[in-house]
Write a protein that holds these residues in place. Structure first.
Motif, PDB file in Angstrom:
ATOM      1  N   PRO A 158       0.655  -1.217  -0.192  1.00 48.81           N
ATOM      2  CA  PRO A 158      -0.070  -0.197   0.059  1.00 48.81           C
ATOM      3  C   PRO A 158       0.786   1.349   0.125  1.00 48.81           C
ATOM      4  O   PRO A 158       0.369   2.291  -0.652  1.00 48.81           O
ATOM      5  CB  PRO A 158      -0.825   0.158   1.313  1.00 48.81           C
ATOM      6  CG  PRO A 158      -0.690  -1.616   1.674  1.00 48.81           C
ATOM      7  CD  PRO A 158       0.389  -2.113   0.985  1.00 48.81           C
ATOM      8  N   HIS A 159       1.875   1.377   0.417  1.00 49.25           N
ATOM      9  CA  HIS A 159       2.756   2.467   0.917  1.00 49.25           C
ATOM     10  C   HIS A 159       3.204   2.774  -0.562  1.00 49.25           C
ATOM     11  O   HIS A 159       3.539   3.677  -1.135  1.00 49.25           O
ATOM     12  CB  HIS A 159       3.733   2.260   1.810  1.00 49.25           C
ATOM     13  CG  HIS A 159       3.351   2.196   3.054  1.00 49.25           C
ATOM     14  ND1 HIS A 159       3.146   1.190   3.765  1.00 49.25           N
ATOM     15  CD2 HIS A 159       3.204   3.252   4.023  1.00 49.25           C
ATOM     16  CE1 HIS A 159       2.745   1.311   5.143  1.00 49.25           C
ATOM     17  NE2 HIS A 159       2.650   2.885   5.104  1.00 49.25           N
ATOM     18  N   LEU A 160       3.773   1.546  -1.476  1.00 44.17           N
ATOM     19  CA  LEU A 160       4.187   1.892  -2.645  1.00 44.17           C
ATOM     20  C   LEU A 160       3.310   2.612  -3.528  1.00 44.17           C
ATOM     21  O   LEU A 160       3.493   2.913  -4.635  1.00 44.17           O
ATOM     22  CB  LEU A 160       4.821   0.531  -3.136  1.00 44.17           C
ATOM     23  CG  LEU A 160       5.489   0.386  -4.491  1.00 44.17           C
ATOM     24  CD1 LEU A 160       6.802   1.071  -4.427  1.00 44.17           C
ATOM     25  CD2 LEU A 160       5.998  -1.037  -4.390  1.00 44.17           C
ATOM     26  N   ARG A 161       2.054   1.708  -3.439  1.00 43.61           N
ATOM     27  CA  ARG A 161       0.861   2.190  -4.587  1.00 43.61           C
ATOM     28  C   ARG A 161       0.522   3.609  -4.394  1.00 43.61           C
ATOM     29  O   ARG A 161      -0.194   4.059  -5.328  1.00 43.61           O
ATOM     30  CB  ARG A 161      -0.199   1.108  -4.392  1.00 43.61           C
ATOM     31  CG  ARG A 161      -0.091  -0.363  -4.260  1.00 43.61           C
ATOM     32  CD  ARG A 161       0.661  -0.676  -5.505  1.00 43.61           C
ATOM     33  NE  ARG A 161      -0.084  -0.486  -6.912  1.00 43.61           N
ATOM     34  CZ  ARG A 161       0.452  -0.866  -8.082  1.00 43.61           C
ATOM     35  NH1 ARG A 161       1.738  -1.591  -8.165  1.00 43.61           N
ATOM     36  NH2 ARG A 161      -0.141  -0.375  -9.130  1.00 43.61           N
ATOM     37  N   GLN A 162       0.754   4.465  -3.305  1.00 43.76           N
ATOM     38  CA  GLN A 162       0.563   5.600  -3.206  1.00 43.76           C
ATOM     39  C   GLN A 162       1.476   6.611  -4.208  1.00 43.76           C
ATOM     40  O   GLN A 162       1.133   7.713  -4.407  1.00 43.76           O
ATOM     41  CB  GLN A 162       0.823   6.219  -1.794  1.00 43.76           C
ATOM     42  CG  GLN A 162      -0.079   5.545  -0.777  1.00 43.76           C
ATOM     43  CD  GLN A 162       0.263   6.148   0.577  1.00 43.76           C
ATOM     44  OE1 GLN A 162       0.852   6.882   0.946  1.00 43.76           O
ATOM     45  NE2 GLN A 162      -0.501   5.409   1.574  1.00 43.76           N
ATOM     46  N   ALA A 163       2.779   6.127  -4.397  1.00 40.77           N
ATOM     47  CA  ALA A 163       3.597   6.912  -4.883  1.00 40.77           C
ATOM     48  C   ALA A 163       3.206   6.993  -6.560  1.00 40.77           C
ATOM     49  O   ALA A 163       2.742   6.019  -7.259  1.00 40.77           O
ATOM     50  CB  ALA A 163       5.212   6.230  -4.832  1.00 40.77           C
ATOM     51  N   ARG A 164       3.368   8.103  -7.018  1.00 40.77           N
ATOM     52  CA  ARG A 164       3.091   8.209  -8.360  1.00 40.77           C
ATOM     53  C   ARG A 164       4.356   8.151  -9.329  1.00 40.77           C
ATOM     54  O   ARG A 164       4.219   8.015 -10.620  1.00 40.77           O
ATOM     55  CB  ARG A 164       2.538   9.947  -8.800  1.00 40.77           C
ATOM     56  CG  ARG A 164       1.176  10.039  -7.791  1.00 40.77           C
ATOM     57  CD  ARG A 164       0.268   9.082  -7.996  1.00 40.77           C
ATOM     58  NE  ARG A 164      -0.109   8.465  -9.300  1.00 40.77           N
ATOM     59  CZ  ARG A 164      -0.564   7.254  -9.232  1.00 40.77           C
ATOM     60  NH1 ARG A 164      -0.902   6.199  -8.639  1.00 40.77           N
ATOM     61  NH2 ARG A 164      -0.998   7.002 -10.689  1.00 40.77           N
ATOM     62  N   THR A 165       5.335   8.126  -8.777  1.00 47.17           N
ATOM     63  CA  THR A 165       6.720   7.921  -9.520  1.00 47.17           C
ATOM     64  C   THR A 165       7.518   6.958  -9.051  1.00 47.17           C
ATOM     65  O   THR A 165       7.883   6.834  -7.722  1.00 47.17           O
ATOM     66  CB  THR A 165       7.602   9.330  -9.736  1.00 47.17           C
ATOM     67  OG1 THR A 165       6.736  10.369 -10.128  1.00 47.17           O
ATOM     68  CG2 THR A 165       8.985   9.090 -10.394  1.00 47.17           C
ATOM     69  N   TRP A 166       8.037   5.901  -9.791  1.00 45.08           N
ATOM     70  CA  TRP A 166       8.739   4.855  -9.383  1.00 45.08           C
ATOM     71  C   TRP A 166      10.052   4.771  -9.878  1.00 45.08           C
ATOM     72  O   TRP A 166      10.159   5.109 -11.230  1.00 45.08           O
ATOM     73  CB  TRP A 166       7.984   3.640  -9.654  1.00 45.08           C
ATOM     74  CG  TRP A 166       6.810   3.048  -8.762  1.00 45.08           C
ATOM     75  CD1 TRP A 166       6.181   3.767  -8.009  1.00 45.08           C
ATOM     76  CD2 TRP A 166       6.137   1.846  -8.821  1.00 45.08           C
ATOM     77  NE1 TRP A 166       5.287   3.012  -7.402  1.00 45.08           N
ATOM     78  CE2 TRP A 166       5.153   1.986  -7.824  1.00 45.08           C
ATOM     79  CE3 TRP A 166       6.530   0.684  -9.618  1.00 45.08           C
ATOM     80  CZ2 TRP A 166       4.433   0.772  -7.651  1.00 45.08           C
ATOM     81  CZ3 TRP A 166       5.769  -0.555  -9.226  1.00 45.08           C
ATOM     82  CH2 TRP A 166       4.603  -0.545  -8.371  1.00 45.08           C
ATOM     83  N   VAL A 167      11.065   4.612  -9.355  1.00 42.82           N
ATOM     84  CA  VAL A 167      12.559   4.573  -9.694  1.00 42.82           C
ATOM     85  C   VAL A 167      12.826   2.966  -9.471  1.00 42.82           C
ATOM     86  O   VAL A 167      12.790   2.675  -8.221  1.00 42.82           O
ATOM     87  CB  VAL A 167      13.541   5.326  -9.279  1.00 42.82           C
ATOM     88  CG1 VAL A 167      14.748   4.862  -9.903  1.00 42.82           C
ATOM     89  CG2 VAL A 167      12.890   6.754  -9.895  1.00 42.82           C
ATOM     90  N   LEU A 168      13.025   1.898 -10.461  1.00 42.64           N
ATOM     91  CA  LEU A 168      13.397   0.710 -10.268  1.00 42.64           C
ATOM     92  C   LEU A 168      15.028   0.839 -10.533  1.00 42.64           C
ATOM     93  O   LEU A 168      15.392   0.621 -11.705  1.00 42.64           O
ATOM     94  CB  LEU A 168      13.041  -0.134 -11.464  1.00 42.64           C
ATOM     95  CG  LEU A 168      11.322   0.147 -11.390  1.00 42.64           C
ATOM     96  CD1 LEU A 168      10.808  -0.642 -12.502  1.00 42.64           C
ATOM     97  CD2 LEU A 168      10.733  -0.067 -10.277  1.00 42.64           C
ATOM     98  N   GLU A 169      15.591   0.543  -9.279  1.00 41.09           N
ATOM     99  CA  GLU A 169      17.080   0.633  -9.179  1.00 41.09           C
ATOM    100  C   GLU A 169      17.779  -0.881  -9.453  1.00 41.09           C
ATOM    101  O   GLU A 169      17.336  -1.777  -8.654  1.00 41.09           O
ATOM    102  CB  GLU A 169      17.580   1.178  -7.847  1.00 41.09           C
ATOM    103  CG  GLU A 169      19.067   0.953  -7.763  1.00 41.09           C
ATOM    104  CD  GLU A 169      19.884   1.675  -8.997  1.00 41.09           C
ATOM    105  OE1 GLU A 169      20.683   0.730  -9.545  1.00 41.09           O
ATOM    106  OE2 GLU A 169      19.795   2.551  -9.235  1.00 41.09           O
TER     107      GLU A 169
END
Length: 114
Positions: A49-60
């Protein structure tokens, strides 16, 4: 003959951890080898749920040795569902990982920085 867990010929089991996350931005750090054995864990982590709130994801992905098609498709599903982030950027991926991500079409919905 069984291979011992710490045998050097065996690749590290893959993992994904949320390195940072707030309402706007999340960084996910990938490592090891992501294959069918960790698919369920990967999909659960991507639904956090915390991740799903973010509008921008950086996949390192600099620590990711390999990703199989099942996990790459799982990642694609996670970034294309209704609650998906609006911007996804892949950073540091190895050539083989990039090839797999492109094979599943992730490059159509994410920026892959090489």
């Amino acid at each position: 003959m069984a291979v011992e867990p710490d045998h050097p010929a065996r690749s590290a089991v893959g993992s994904v951890r949320i390195a940072e996350s707030d309402e706007r931005h999340a960084v996910l750090a990938f490592s090891g080898v992501l294959d069918a054995h960790v698919l369920r864990e990967l999909e659960e982590r991507l639904l956090d749920p915390h991740l799903r709130q973010a509008r921008t994801w950086v996949l390192e992905m600099s620590g990711l040795e390999r990703i199989d098609l099942a996990c790459a498709y799982g990642l694609l599903r996670a970034v294309t569902v209704e609650s998906a982030p609006t911007t996804v950027t892949v950073r540091g991926a190895r050539r083989g990982v990039v090839r797999t991500l492109r094979h599943v079409g992730l490059d159509a919905v994410a920026t892959i920085e090489t």
